[in-house]
Design an enzyme around this catalytic site. Structure first.
Site, PDB file in Angstrom:
ATOM      1  N   TYR A 107      28.397  44.405  45.905  1.00 50.60           N
ATOM      2  CA  TYR A 107      29.362  44.110  45.722  1.00 50.60           C
ATOM      3  C   TYR A 107      30.734  45.030  46.380  1.00 50.60           C
ATOM      4  CZ  TYR A 107      34.157  42.961  43.406  1.00 50.60           C
ATOM      5  OH  TYR A 107      35.283  42.531  42.014  1.00 50.60           O
ATOM      6  N   ASN A 259      38.362  50.560  40.131  1.00 54.55           N
ATOM      7  CA  ASN A 259      37.415  49.858  39.540  1.00 54.55           C
ATOM      8  C   ASN A 259      36.933  51.144  38.440  1.00 54.55           C
ATOM      9  OD1 ASN A 259      35.762  48.097  37.988  1.00 54.55           O
ATOM     10  ND2 ASN A 259      34.656  47.502  39.526  1.00 54.55           N
ATOM     11  N   GLU A 483      43.243  36.557  37.533  1.00 53.97           N
ATOM     12  CA  GLU A 483      42.961  36.697  39.173  1.00 53.97           C
ATOM     13  C   GLU A 483      40.941  35.795  39.340  1.00 53.97           C
ATOM     14  OE1 GLU A 483      39.340  37.802  41.525  1.00 53.97           O
ATOM     15  OE2 GLU A 483      39.002  38.457  40.175  1.00 53.97           O
TER      16      GLU A 483
END
Length: 715
Positions: A107, A259, A483
């Site tokens: 990811y 993040n 999102e």
């Protein structure tokens, strides 16, 4: 050696503050261990750590006081990275590159982001560049009156916390990037981050992308230099002494930078450093309030609080008990209560009597929140995590900043409750129906009709308190799905931290305002004592001269009145009459006359004889008192104003004296009166500025420097 082979043991060490690991798989024991000892000792440790010149970062031992020190940048503190962390950081960075070269699907390395993670690419560097571009979604409002830039203190805190997280070697980023951020910090170069735009899950994406933007030389990135000058990315690199060109992000590095939760947890650290100090200040101010209000110290008795079991309450009471123990105000109040037990209620009102019960749980909340945030700033909080030892990327959700949102909501509620208590105490202090003899509005002038003292200040306090109570409402209950419903629950950690920062700022307005009022009350008690002593001496002198003997020099029955006349002076509130002490409409003259009349009635047989009549003496007594007393009172006032009072200020014999001395001597404040030009706001402003500079910490801790950490023994 595999740098992550002993990861579990490292976690145990981290959770146990660097001590030897023990069986504590869920970390509850370590969390409980961190709360041992008194809150005051912890605050002292925090202050000591704040003042150290160097922060050594290794990923596991960062404290909120270190974050606050780097954020404030007023102590010349610098940051140093642990070389021991370099190998682990490199290992995770190398793993990312190797995994991508081997075709591993990870990811944010080979995939799209969030709800669009089904997309795939082999252009890992370009993907990171696009990540930073689309996250640069903030608004700064440049050229408008609206300031939408995150305070630089919060940005510096975020930079430090992010470095600390990435040093642990689970994020896949080069050590050189961490060194570059460290150089920015040490050279006081602060990237400009938007104030709003993060929901702190998936981390503080939008604001952190602007740090990444500066590191990669994005044309829209800006920074502020040491002297407040605006710098572009190239100028920022030059000023910080970063020798390399802008960074070309490798796969995962952009995600590693953005993040995570450091903006929320960094600001939360700054907020909690101040909240802990304000909590201790509120305990000490409550004790001073008890002193100037002539309170009964029984409310601090250890047995009462021991039976309730709550440690915060027990400590708050013990601190107040320590300050009140041996206080000259408490001793004087005890004598007053013995003279007339009915003059005031048997029990003090709640704002005084239950202040330990009120403050105790708030101290506990602030302390627990501090530990929660301290765990967060030492956590690895991005996604995915690189586990080199098991050769895998772990996809999870450590970016969820719920510990921040919840801790900040709870802290804000505690801060609001502290403010509520301060306002309740302040309201009693300025109200002559409740303050046991102090003048209305704490007015100190000769003419109260031209001095309204702290009336405007009370209005300001009501305003502060109202806004503070509004801010007590939770933030975390207002979550919106974001999102494309991927981030359907999110912590709102930074928003909550910002609101708690606002709450702390308001409490920092209330605290100096309240302390200035307490110092005014201390001075008024000093003035009261000197004026009352003057009145007492004058009444005694006039009584001896006019009531002791008859016209022929014989002893007169009225000589027995003097003792009762002096009792009236002792019992009567001085400021109820002192502006016109001989006025027939004020209580002093009325009650002195009443004493003489009562003695005359009790002397009925002698009243028939003019030579032995007490009633016949009243006019002479009053006329002489009217001639002498106003002059003596004015003389006492002038002596007080010139610092030549007959009776010294009791505060000098009290443990609360260091705070009073700081406010009056170091800051140069004075007792406020309508006869002078200086306003209450000017004095409050001086103290507020000093508090913001941290100058109140030492005198505050000096007040309780002799406390041994335990209540007085029961006896």
């Amino acid at each position: 050696m595999d740098t992550h082979a002993n990861a579990d043991a490292t976690f145990c060490l981290t959770a146990n503050n660097g001590q030897q690991p023990r069986h504590d798989p869920l970390n509850w024991a370590a969390a409980a261990e961190a709360l041992k000892g008194s809150h005051l000792d912890e605050v002292k440790r925090m202050v000591s750590e704040y003042r150290k010149p160097l922060v050594n970062l290794g990923g596991q031992t960062l404290t909120i006081s270190q974050v606050a020190a780097i954020a404030a940048n007023d102590q010349g503190v610098s940051v140093q990275l642990s070389e021991a962390s370099r190998a682990g950081v490199k290992a995770s960075s190398d793993w990312v590159m190797d995994s991508m070269n081997n075709g591993t699907d990870s990811y944010g390395v080979t995939t799209g982001f969030g709800a669009t993670s089904h997309r795939r690419t082999k252009q890992g560097g370009a993907l990171q560049k696009e990540l930073i571009r689309f996250l640069n979604a903030g608004i700064f409002g440049n050229g408008t009156e609206t300031n939408c830039t995150l305070p630089h203190t919060a940005t510096r805190a975020a930079m430090l916390v992010r470095i600390n997280t990435l040093l642990q070697g689970y994020s896949g980023i080069r050590f050189e990037i961490l060194e570059a951020i460290t150089k920015l910090l040490n050279n006081n170069i602060t990237p400009c981050l938007p104030l709003r735009g993060t929901i702190t899950a998936s981390g503080d994406l939008v604001p952190l992308s602007y740090i990444a933007g500066l590191l990669t030389g994005r044309p829209n990135s800006k920074a502020v230099g040491p002297n407040g000058e605006t710098l572009n990315a190239k100028e920022a690199f030059q000023a910080a002494g970063i020798g390399s060109d802008f960074f070309e992000l490798q796969p995962k590095e952009g995600l590693a930078l953005v993040n995570g939760t450091p903006v929320g947890s960094g600001l939360a650290s700054v907020v909690l450093f101040e909240a802990n100090i304000l909590a201790v200040l509120s305990e000490v101010l409550s004790a001073i309030f008890a002193e100037v209000m002539q309170g009964k110290p029984e409310f601090t008795d250890h047995l009462t609080h021991k039976l309730k079991h709550h440690p915060g309450q027990i400590e708050a009471a013990a601190i107040m008990e320590h300050i009140l123990d041996g206080s000259s105000y408490v001793k004087a109040a005890k004598k007053l209560h013995e003279i007339d037990p009915l003059q005031k209620p048997k029990q003090d009102r709640y704002a005084l009597r239950t202040s330990p019960q009120w403050l105790g749980p708030l101290v506990e909340v602030i302390r627990f929140s501090t530990k929660s945030i301290e765990r967060e700033i030492n956590s690895v909080n991005d996604n995915p995590l690189i586990d080199v030892s098991r050769n895998k990327a772990l996809h999870g959700g450590n970016f969820q900043g719920t510990p921040i949102g919840v801790s900040m909501d709870n802290t804000r509620l505690a801060v609001a409750s502290i403010g509520k208590l301060m306002f309740a105490q302040f309201s009693e202090l300025v109200n002559d129906f409740y303050n046991n003899g102090l003048p209305s509005n704490l007015s100190a002038s000769r003419n109260p009709s031209l001095d309204y003292g702290f009336k405007g200040t009370e209005i300001a306090m009501a305003s502060y308190c109202s806004e503070l109570q509004y801010l007590a409402n939770p933030v975390t209950s207002h979550v919106q799905s974001a999102e494309q419903h991927n981030q359907d629950v999110n912590s709102l950690g930074l928003i909550s931290a910002r609101k708690t920062n606002e709450a702390v700022e308001i409490l920092k307005l209330m605290s100096p305002t309240y302390l200035i009022a307490l110092c005014q009350a201390i001075d008024l008690r000093h003035l009261e004592e000197n004026l009352k002593n003057t009145v007492k001496n004058t009444v005694s002198q006039v009584a001896k001269r006019t009531l002791t003997t008859g016209v022929n020099g014989e002893l007169h029955p009225s000589r027995f009145c003097e003792k009762d006349l002096l009792k009236i002076v002792d019992r009567e509130y001085c400021f109820a009459y002192i502006d016109d002490p001989c006025s027939a409409t004020y209580p002093l003259m009325q009650k002195l006359r009443q004493v003489l009349v009562e003695h005359a009635l009790a002397n009925a047989e002698n009243e028939k004889n003019v030579n032995t009549s007490i009633f016949q003496k009243i006019t002479t007594f009053e006329e002489e008192l009217k001639t002498l007393l106003p002059k003596e009172v004015e003389g006492a006032r002038i002596a007080y104003e010139n610092g030549q009072s007959a009776i010294p200020n009791k505060i000098k014999e009290c443990r609360s004296y260091p705070l009073y001395k700081f406010v009056r001597e170091e800051l140069g404040t004075e007792m406020l009166t309508g006869e002078k030009v200086r306003s209450p706001g000017e004095e409050c402003d001086k103290l507020f500025t000093a508090m913001c500079q941290g100058k109140i910490i030492d005198p505050l801790l000096e007040c309780i420097g002799e406390w041994n950490g335990a209540p007085l023994p029961l006896c």
